[in-house]
Design a protein around this motif. Structure first.
Motif, short mmCIF file in Angstrom:
data_model
loop_
_atom_site.label_atom_id
_atom_site.label_comp_id
_atom_site.label_asym_id
_atom_site.label_seq_id
_atom_site.Cartn_x
_atom_site.Cartn_y
_atom_site.Cartn_z
N GLY A 36 -8.89 -3.70 2.29
CA GLY A 36 -7.50 -3.92 1.92
C GLY A 36 -6.58 -2.77 2.23
O GLY A 36 -5.38 -2.97 2.45
N THR B 237 -8.04 -0.41 6.49
CA THR B 237 -7.75 -1.02 7.79
C THR B 237 -6.35 -0.66 8.26
O THR B 237 -6.13 -0.44 9.45
CB THR B 237 -7.88 -2.56 7.71
OG1 THR B 237 -7.17 -3.01 6.56
CG2 THR B 237 -9.32 -2.99 7.61
N ALA B 238 -5.42 -0.59 7.31
CA ALA B 238 -4.04 -0.31 7.69
C ALA B 238 -3.90 1.08 8.30
O ALA B 238 -3.07 1.30 9.19
CB ALA B 238 -3.12 -0.47 6.49
N GLU B 239 -4.69 2.02 7.82
CA GLU B 239 -4.56 3.41 8.29
C GLU B 239 -5.52 3.72 9.43
O GLU B 239 -5.46 4.81 10.02
CB GLU B 239 -4.86 4.37 7.13
CG GLU B 239 -4.14 4.05 5.84
CD GLU B 239 -2.63 4.15 5.99
OE1 GLU B 239 -2.17 4.93 6.83
OE2 GLU B 239 -1.93 3.42 5.27
N ILE C 232 -5.92 2.98 12.46
CA ILE C 232 -5.49 3.31 13.82
C ILE C 232 -4.96 4.74 13.89
O ILE C 232 -5.32 5.51 14.79
CB ILE C 232 -4.38 2.33 14.27
CG1 ILE C 232 -4.83 0.88 14.10
CG2 ILE C 232 -3.99 2.61 15.72
CD1 ILE C 232 -5.99 0.50 14.95
N GLN C 233 -4.13 5.09 12.95
CA GLN C 233 -3.48 6.40 13.01
C GLN C 233 -4.35 7.53 12.48
O GLN C 233 -4.20 8.67 12.89
CB GLN C 233 -2.17 6.37 12.21
CG GLN C 233 -1.15 5.39 12.75
CD GLN C 233 -0.47 5.92 14.00
OE1 GLN C 233 -0.02 7.05 14.04
NE2 GLN C 233 -0.43 5.10 15.05
N ASP D 276 0.47 -0.69 14.67
CA ASP D 276 -0.29 0.56 14.74
C ASP D 276 -0.20 1.38 13.47
O ASP D 276 -1.15 2.07 13.09
CB ASP D 276 0.22 1.42 15.91
CG ASP D 276 -0.40 1.01 17.23
OD1 ASP D 276 -1.37 0.22 17.21
OD2 ASP D 276 0.08 1.46 18.28
N ARG D 277 0.95 1.35 12.81
CA ARG D 277 1.18 2.29 11.71
C ARG D 277 1.26 1.64 10.35
O ARG D 277 1.34 2.36 9.34
CB ARG D 277 2.50 3.03 11.97
CG ARG D 277 2.58 3.65 13.35
CD ARG D 277 3.99 4.09 13.70
NE ARG D 277 4.29 5.40 13.20
CZ ARG D 277 4.33 6.50 13.93
NH1 ARG D 277 4.08 6.43 15.23
NH2 ARG D 277 4.65 7.64 13.40
N ARG E 267 -6.57 -2.77 17.88
CA ARG E 267 -5.65 -2.93 16.77
C ARG E 267 -6.05 -4.02 15.79
O ARG E 267 -5.49 -4.13 14.71
CB ARG E 267 -4.26 -3.25 17.30
CG ARG E 267 -3.68 -2.13 18.13
CD ARG E 267 -2.35 -2.54 18.67
NE ARG E 267 -2.45 -3.83 19.37
CZ ARG E 267 -1.45 -4.46 19.92
NH1 ARG E 267 -0.24 -3.94 19.84
NH2 ARG E 267 -1.62 -5.60 20.54
N THR F 103 -2.51 -5.14 8.61
CA THR F 103 -1.39 -4.44 7.96
C THR F 103 -0.88 -5.16 6.72
O THR F 103 -0.50 -4.51 5.75
CB THR F 103 -0.21 -4.23 8.94
OG1 THR F 103 0.46 -5.47 9.18
CG2 THR F 103 -0.69 -3.65 10.26
#
Lengths: 202, 202
Positions: free
Chosen positions: A114, A117-119, A121-122, B27-28, B108, B115
């Motif tokens: 939850g 995954t959102a973070e 990539i960066q 991405d962010r 991604r 996201t």
DNA sequence: CTCATTCTGTACCGTTTCGCATAAAATAAT
DNA sequence: ATTATTTTATGCGAAACGGTACAGAATGAG
């Protein structure tokens, strides 16, 4: 256990603090959580947080790692090999849902899926924890699948690697759907479908 | 099509702008993206963004909605009923991976799962879009499953609802794993397992 | 007791954030 | 041409942000 350190002793338990921080991150995500919020939730002022855990990302990584470790404990317990495979899988999903469905507004789902995954990539280190967590989970289930094949709980020629990933896939889906607000009944039905998919219909 | 409006005309295409904004959010994440970043990526200054789309959340919701709509188009196309179910499912996963694996650093994954899940607890409208997206996807697959049962592509007594959720579960797993950095080969193997799980081993 | 060491709390720093106020620019209507 | 309307560009501003300096408090060592 731990030698007495010199200097002023900590007025808080790091483990408890990590649990409180995790609650906040779980609901708001990493980027959506401010140090002020963390400070309020842990009842620690920012310098104490900083001194004990480092910056915000390090603190977040700590909470992720704690969750990963706890999850593996829960998984190992659910997969108690003295029980039949079908029961093992049902326990895995059931315990996951017990965690996922706990939440104030909507169910929180899985902390890793939850929020990490959102973070991912960066923040490479977040991605690494996420990847390792998924792999460890798969590996533990795969071990149980291999045992099941040896014991004849699964058809000969079954591929434990494939079965483990499919079982995990149901898990990932539960994680996402819980966070999307699906009802307990809906999620339990999916869990049951997952058990039947691996073990055959009862 | 569209009547000429009075006043100064827009110097940008809203659709193109939404696509650029989506790339950044993808991405962010939502919370991790600033209006400055969006402004730079879309080459629009903040007041123009604000005037066209509203605040940051409204803009994000617009990008989510666009993704949802496009995804449904891709899905409908992949499920072309003149093809066998096995081929349909393989196309669904293949097209998903084509989208998920596109990325600079790491893959991604799925924009929604990657996201929107993070924001779903705190932002009710995000959760609604996420929930609706998952449901729509399930529904479309379930329709195809029903057709498959009518045609005898699946065993009699198969439950289209259950099969659709299991097929979606593999999809969700692909979405998460792609974002965790899993290789194309790994993901394609899981996709193949998913096809076999639904349609039987080839 | 004195000192070094570690933690706590206040307060602050510079930056970034989101959102908007305002004025100039570009178009259609009159 | 003038006016009304809409978009663009500059730039402001109040708040929130992550992080830290610094002084005081609490402990162990000597």
């Amino acid at each position: 256990m731990s030698e007495k350190k010199r200097g002023r002793p900590r007025a808080f338990d790091a483990k408890v603090t990590l649990e409180k921080a995790r609650e906040v991150f779980w609901d708001r995500g990493f980027a959506g959580t401010s140090l002020d919020t963390l400070s309020a939730a842990t009842q620690l002022n920012r310098p104490s947080l900083y001194g004990a855990f480092g910056d915000k990302e390090a603190l977040y990584l700590d909470t992720l790692e704690g969750y990963r470790a706890e999850s593996m404990d829960v998984l190992a317990d659910a997969l108690d090999p003295s029980l039949p495979l079908r029961e093992n899988l049902a326990r895995v999903y059931q315990r996951a849902l017990a965690i996922y469905l706990h939440g104030e507004t909507a169910a929180r789902g899985c902390f890793l899926i939850g929020t990490a995954t959102a973070e991912a990539i960066q923040h490479e280190r977040v991605r690494e924890v996420l990847s390792r967590s998924l792999d460890d989970f798969d590996g533990e289930i795969e071990k149980r699948m291999k045992l099941a094949i040896e014991r004849g709980e699964l058809p000969d020629g079954s591929d434990p690697h494939t079965l483990a990933r499919l079982a995990s896939a149901v898990m990932h889906s539960l994680a996402v759907r819980a966070r999307a607000g699906d009802s307990r009944e809906t999620l339990e039905a999916l869990a049951q479908s997952g058990v039947d998919m691996i073990c055959g219909k009862a």
